[in-house]
Design a protein around this motif. Structure first.
Motif, PDB file in Angstrom:
ATOM      1  N   PRO A 134       0.915  -1.250   0.097  1.00  0.00           N
ATOM      2  CA  PRO A 134       0.089  -0.042   0.079  1.00  0.00           C
ATOM      3  C   PRO A 134       1.051   1.053   0.213  1.00  0.00           C
ATOM      4  O   PRO A 134       2.084   1.197   0.136  1.00  0.00           O
ATOM      5  N   ASN A 135       0.313   2.366  -0.204  1.00  0.00           N
ATOM      6  CA  ASN A 135       1.118   3.731  -0.429  1.00  0.00           C
ATOM      7  C   ASN A 135       1.067   3.987   1.138  1.00  0.00           C
ATOM      8  O   ASN A 135       0.639   5.269   1.559  1.00  0.00           O
ATOM      9  N   ASP A 136       1.951   3.451   1.985  1.00  0.00           N
ATOM     10  CA  ASP A 136       2.052   3.564   3.231  1.00  0.00           C
ATOM     11  C   ASP A 136       3.522   3.256   3.644  1.00  0.00           C
ATOM     12  O   ASP A 136       3.964   2.248   3.660  1.00  0.00           O
ATOM     13  N   ILE A 137       4.284   4.248   3.926  1.00  0.00           N
ATOM     14  CA  ILE A 137       5.851   4.177   4.038  1.00  0.00           C
ATOM     15  C   ILE A 137       6.133   3.304   5.525  1.00  0.00           C
ATOM     16  O   ILE A 137       7.122   2.923   5.561  1.00  0.00           O
ATOM     17  N   GLU A 138       5.004   2.886   6.233  1.00  0.00           N
ATOM     18  CA  GLU A 138       5.364   2.008   7.131  1.00  0.00           C
ATOM     19  C   GLU A 138       5.433   0.824   6.802  1.00  0.00           C
ATOM     20  O   GLU A 138       6.055  -0.231   7.472  1.00  0.00           O
ATOM     21  N   THR A 139       5.384   0.238   5.383  1.00  0.00           N
ATOM     22  CA  THR A 139       5.743  -1.117   4.820  1.00  0.00           C
ATOM     23  C   THR A 139       7.102  -0.998   4.199  1.00  0.00           C
ATOM     24  O   THR A 139       7.494  -2.017   3.637  1.00  0.00           O
ATOM     25  N   VAL A 140       7.766  -0.045   4.399  1.00  0.00           N
ATOM     26  CA  VAL A 140       9.170  -0.002   3.671  1.00  0.00           C
ATOM     27  C   VAL A 140       9.994  -1.216   4.197  1.00  0.00           C
ATOM     28  O   VAL A 140      10.914  -1.769   3.488  1.00  0.00           O
ATOM     29  N   PRO A 141       9.963  -1.475   5.406  1.00  0.00           N
ATOM     30  CA  PRO A 141      10.645  -2.509   5.947  1.00  0.00           C
ATOM     31  C   PRO A 141      10.430  -3.855   5.049  1.00  0.00           C
ATOM     32  O   PRO A 141      11.486  -4.730   4.768  1.00  0.00           O
ATOM     33  N   GLN A 142       9.199  -4.244   4.900  1.00  0.00           N
ATOM     34  CA  GLN A 142       8.919  -5.213   3.858  1.00  0.00           C
ATOM     35  C   GLN A 142       9.564  -5.262   2.530  1.00  0.00           C
ATOM     36  O   GLN A 142      10.057  -6.096   2.042  1.00  0.00           O
ATOM     37  N   LEU A 143       9.510  -3.943   1.952  1.00  0.00           N
ATOM     38  CA  LEU A 143      10.173  -3.694   0.545  1.00  0.00           C
ATOM     39  C   LEU A 143      11.580  -3.990   0.884  1.00  0.00           C
ATOM     40  O   LEU A 143      12.339  -4.646  -0.011  1.00  0.00           O
ATOM     41  N   LYS A 144      12.517  -3.538   1.898  1.00  0.00           N
ATOM     42  CA  LYS A 144      13.840  -3.897   2.057  1.00  0.00           C
ATOM     43  C   LYS A 144      14.014  -5.423   1.975  1.00  0.00           C
ATOM     44  O   LYS A 144      15.157  -5.847   1.439  1.00  0.00           O
ATOM     45  N   ALA A 145      13.073  -5.902   2.810  1.00  0.00           N
ATOM     46  CA  ALA A 145      13.486  -7.513   2.945  1.00  0.00           C
ATOM     47  C   ALA A 145      13.310  -8.231   1.416  1.00  0.00           C
ATOM     48  O   ALA A 145      13.951  -9.043   1.181  1.00  0.00           O
ATOM     49  N   PHE A 146      12.107  -7.723   0.737  1.00  0.00           N
ATOM     50  CA  PHE A 146      11.972  -8.121  -0.508  1.00  0.00           C
ATOM     51  C   PHE A 146      13.149  -8.170  -1.524  1.00  0.00           C
ATOM     52  O   PHE A 146      13.712  -8.915  -2.135  1.00  0.00           O
ATOM     53  N   VAL A 147      14.006  -6.769  -1.451  1.00  0.00           N
ATOM     54  CA  VAL A 147      14.819  -6.542  -2.348  1.00  0.00           C
ATOM     55  C   VAL A 147      16.237  -7.247  -1.779  1.00  0.00           C
ATOM     56  O   VAL A 147      16.915  -7.691  -2.726  1.00  0.00           O
ATOM     57  N   ASN A 148      16.278  -7.205  -0.516  1.00  0.00           N
ATOM     58  CA  ASN A 148      17.579  -7.835  -0.097  1.00  0.00           C
ATOM     59  C   ASN A 148      17.686  -9.390  -0.231  1.00  0.00           C
ATOM     60  O   ASN A 148      18.673 -10.016  -0.560  1.00  0.00           O
ATOM     61  N   GLU A 149      16.403  -9.954  -0.087  1.00  0.00           N
ATOM     62  CA  GLU A 149      16.189 -11.617  -0.746  1.00  0.00           C
ATOM     63  C   GLU A 149      16.803 -11.683  -1.933  1.00  0.00           C
ATOM     64  O   GLU A 149      17.440 -12.717  -2.368  1.00  0.00           O
ATOM     65  N   VAL A 150      16.138 -10.650  -2.798  1.00  0.00           N
ATOM     66  CA  VAL A 150      16.446 -10.939  -4.364  1.00  0.00           C
ATOM     67  C   VAL A 150      17.993 -10.770  -4.477  1.00  0.00           C
ATOM     68  O   VAL A 150      18.513 -11.772  -5.320  1.00  0.00           O
TER      69      VAL A 150
END
Length: 221
Positions: free
Chosen positions: A89-105
């Motif tokens: 969602p357009n909520d910066i509180e979800t940025v940790p989920q994004l970081k985890a996704f990119v780091n895993e990739v």
């Protein structure tokens, strides 16, 4: 696009080229010239088309320029090594989920830790920009992030349905200029340009589509 496919691009100066009788070269003559040229080298296709146009127009003066480009895709397609996606969602509180996704990739593709951190920062800058500015205040929206990789390159595609915004159109930031002389903003886009090999934007079906690419470098021993 399949290997050995040839793409022929042209401006309207080709089809609208006129002879002394004010008759246009036209699409039909262009297609007739291309017929049987499927396996010809791109340069041969261009030479044949240029010759056909010159024969047709003769000495008639032209009012428009003529530009042509022929491109052939010759490399064999590679197997997709990784294909993952996440919707936030357009909520910066979800940025940790994004970081985890990119780091895993990045870890799965064995990027050097420094390169992995840079990729993560670039993708984060792009996505947070969407979360903060793509949708009007108070409006809920989403941003889709897809990561696809083959043996040579990693591609992130970031999609939102917010207001049109092309980050590639923003001018380069002069990081050497004094802070008080630089316009506000733009540093995030500067980081994306610096850390990724390419950044491309497209607006399609009411959506912003931002593509970031990075050549794969293996983890150093």
């Amino acid at each position: 696009i399949n290997p050995q496919t040839t793409i022929f691009l042209f401006t309207d100066g080709l089809t609208e080229a006129m002879n002394a009788s004010r008759e246009e070269f036209g699409k039909k003559r262009m297609m007739e010239t291309l017929k049987g040229q499927e396996v010809a080298a791109p340069k041969t296709i261009l030479d044949e088309m240029a010759a056909a146009v010159h024969r047709f127009v003769g000495d008639a003066e032209q009012s428009d320029d003529l530009t042509m480009l022929a491109v052939r895709y010759t490399k064999e397609q590679q197997t997709v090594r990784l294909d993952r996606s996440i919707t936030l969602p357009n909520d910066i509180e979800t940025v940790p989920q994004l970081k985890a996704f990119v780091n895993e990739v990045c870890q799965e593709l064995q990027f050097d830790p420094k390169a992995g951190n840079q990729i993560c920062l670039a993708v984060e800058e792009a996505v947070v920009n969407v979360m903060n500015y793509a949708y009007p205040t108070g409006q809920e929206g989403t941003v889709d992030i897809e990561a696809v990789a083959n043996d040579e390159r990693l591609k992130f595609t970031i999609i939102d349905s917010g207001i049109p915004f092309d980050p590639t159109a923003r001018p380069e930031v002069d990081i050497n200029a004094p802070a008080e002389e630089r316009p506000i903003g733009g540093l995030g886009i500067h980081l994306i340009r610096h850390y990724m090999d390419s950044m491309n934007y497209n607006r399609m079906d009411g959506k912003n589509i931002l593509t970031l690419r990075k050549k794969i470098t293996k983890l150093k021993n």
